[in-house]
Write an enzyme that holds these catalytic residues in place. Structure first.
Site, PDB file in Angstrom:
ATOM      1  CG  PHE A   5      -0.275   0.404   2.522  1.00  0.00           C
ATOM      2  CD1 PHE A   5      -0.023   1.744   2.817  1.00  0.00           C
ATOM      3  CD2 PHE A   5       0.123  -0.541   3.446  1.00  0.00           C
ATOM      4  CE1 PHE A   5       0.609   2.114   4.004  1.00  0.00           C
ATOM      5  CE2 PHE A   5       0.752  -0.188   4.628  1.00  0.00           C
ATOM      6  CZ  PHE A   5       1.005   1.145   4.910  1.00  0.00           C
ATOM      7  CB  SER A  60       4.485  -7.663   5.612  1.00  0.00           C
ATOM      8  OG  SER A  60       3.616  -8.653   5.109  1.00  0.00           O
ATOM      9  CB  CYS A 110      10.732  -0.928   3.231  1.00  0.00           C
ATOM     10  SG  CYS A 110      11.414  -0.318   1.691  1.00  0.00           S
ATOM     11  CD  GLU A 151       8.146  -3.202   8.561  1.00  0.00           C
ATOM     12  OE1 GLU A 151       7.506  -4.236   8.329  1.00  0.00           O
ATOM     13  OE2 GLU A 151       8.681  -2.518   7.659  1.00  0.00           O
TER      14      GLU A 151
END
Ligand code: NAD
Length: 505
Positions: free
Chosen positions: A168, A245, A300, A396
């Site tokens: 996303f 992910s 990321c 994360e």
């Protein structure tokens, strides 16, 4: 507004949100089609919480229809000379430039980025398109007389139908890490965008049609797990690019590999920013703040752990001051949805209970305007005194949260970085070349920054981490991308009797 950077939105009202919630169609063989009977899921804007679109959850049969059209298209495309394929990519690049604002508004509306961040993402995608248009000049094959009268030639060949599954957080850029290169080297590409941000991929599809690519060379199939599983296991899909992910990256990698496919799956990250006492205060504070608050921490490459080596308190104070001054809405965008916001708040709460000190608390921050009250907001949050044992230091969080872990030596800092299972990026902030070199050599991450908080390699350098941040071989962009989306064919030729023949050729 924030100081030292231009990645803000001048006013929240400048973002154009769709006024009508349309259903995003699939792009099948050059035609826009709504899959029959598919469940529709609402797309909400992180800015307002309002429904701005609907996305169909395509079935395995819908995926099969897209693949079938792509397969037909790939047959003609693979034999078109690369110069012809590149001409269309040049045209696409121009259309991206002409439609930059429209794309940026779409990215911002559905992902919650500031307008300037959204624009920057499109521009970064355009760099990959530019790289793709240069493949015709960079990769011309090769030929050599390998023994007397015997010639070996290699040429690059496409794989056929390939697919990209994207997250996303970069609705335009991450798809453009993949399809410009994959299509230029001669494949038909199917995009399965994130169901949270399906609208920008429709705009990209419209521009690809306008650029003149043959029907079926670029396709879009919307959906979730069923569509992903169908694409990854379809016998006519030769290669899968995935970004998302780590858990899903690993799953897609294993599923694709079990079917004998080529898979490159980029996953999550926990990036460490190591700061030593000789670091430049202003440069470091701004880079750290930009790194953990840019895209509201939903990238990321976000630096989410600052490893403070020795006494760097003046730098921490400057980080605190700058982070606390960021206005939510204009200086930093929104969180993708309520579930993500809940996860971020909970991570902060747990860390606080475990003994971390919240020196900047963004939990109650939101824009003042009432029309954005239902948006998913949180302000920059800085946790000091985080220990290695706390969950927040290793998980994360994917939000604007900086954990400060204090250590005594550089070796300890690098050991901390190397202990985490991810391996996307790590940065060192110093004015000492030897310190920088030590970290560059010893940190176990795919991308290293020296006084750079978001060390994204720009084209033609390739993008990719290591360890749990990437499953598969090679990187997603640059020459690695060319390798991933193609095969090398070697042709050995001889036209006359060879009197000094060797045992090989
Ligand atoms: P995600 O893993 O939830 O989703 C990514 C894609 O996988 C989407 O298209 C989604 O539809 C699909 N998907 C989700 N669940 C699935 C399932 N159970 N089975 C099959 N497919 C499934 O990721 P996200 O939340 O959209 O994106 C955020 C994550 O992406 C973060 O972890 C971030 O670090 C990572 N990311 C990594 C990079 C990189 O370059 N390494 C870049 C951007 C984002």
């Amino acid at each position: 507004m924030r100081e030292g950077t231009k990645l803000y939105t001048p006013s929240l009202s400048t973002i154009k949100l769709p006024t009508e919630a349309r259903t995003c169609p699939n792009l099948v063989g050059g035609q826009w089609r709504e899959p029959q009977g598919a469940r529709l899921v609402d797309v909400t804007s992180p800015y307002t919480g309002n429904v701005i679109g609907r996305v169909p959850m395509s079935s395995a049969a819908d995926v099969a229809a897209v693949v079938s059209e792509a397969k037909r298209a790939a047959e003609g495309w693979r034999v078109a000379p690369i110069k012809e394929r590149s001409q269309k990519m040049f045209r696409f690049r121009q259309l991206l430039e002409d439609n930059l604002e429209k794309l940026a508004h779409s990215v911002a509306a559905e992902s919650g980025k500031t307008l300037a961040e959204a624009r920057a993402g499109v521009l970064k995608g355009m760099e990959v398109v530019e790289f793709a248009t240069s493949i015709q000049n960079l990769d011309t094959g090769g030929s050599l007389e390998v023994s007397r009268g015997v010639y070996c030639e290699y040429r690059r060949e496409p794989l056929g139908v390939v697919a990209g599954i994207t997250p996303f957080n970069f609705p335009a850029m991450v798809p453009m890490w993949m399809f410009p290169i994959a299509i230029t080297v001669g494949n038909a590409f199917i995009l399965k965008p994130s169901e949270k941000v399906p609208m920008t991929s429709v705009l990209l599809g419209e521009l690809m049609i306008e650029a003149g690519f043959p029907a079926g060379i670029f396709s879009v199939v919307h959906g979730g797990k069923e569509a992903v599983d169908a694409l990854v296991t379809h016998p006519d899909v030769a290669a899968i690019g995935f970004v998302g992910s780590s858990a899903i990256a690993k799953y897609v990698y294993q599923l694709g590999a079990s079917k004998g496919k080529r898979v490159l799956a980029l996953g999550g990250a926990k990036n460490h920013l190591i700061v030593v006492p000789d670091a430049d205060k202003d440069l470091t504070a701004q880079a750290v703040v930009d790194s953990f608050t840019g895209c509201a921490g939903q990238r990321c490459m976000a630096g989410s752990v600052m490893v403070a080596v020795g006494d760097v308190d003046p730098i921490i104070e400057e980080i605190r001051r700058r982070a606390a001054s960021i206005e939510v809405g204009t200086g930093m965008g929104a969180i993708i949805d309520g579930a993500a916001l809940g996860r971020i708040r909970s991570a902060i709460g747990v860390a606080e209970k475990e003994g971390a000190r919240v020196i900047v608390d963004g939990r109650t921050k939101a824009p003042a305007e009432s029309s954005y009250a239902k948006g998913t907001w949180i302000g920059p949050t800085v946790l000091d005194g985080v220990s290695d044992a706390m969950d927040v230091s290793g998980t994360e969080v994917f939000g604007p949260v900086l954990s400060i872990v204090r250590v005594k030596t550089l070796a300890e800092a690098v050991a901390l970085e190397n202990k985490n299972p991810y391996g996307n990026a790590a940065s060192i902030f110093t004015t000492n070349g030897g310190v920088a070199q030590y970290v560059a050599e010893h940190a176990r991450s795919g991308m290293i920054g020296v006084n750079v908080g978001v060390p994204v390699p720009r084209e033609p350098f390739s993008f990719g981490g290591i360890q749990e941040s990437k499953f598969g071989h090679g990187d997603i962009t640059g020459e690695s991308g060319v390798e991933f989306w193609s095969s090398l064919k070697k042709i050995t030729r001889k036209w006359s009797v060879q009197h000094d023949a060797t045992w090989m050729s």
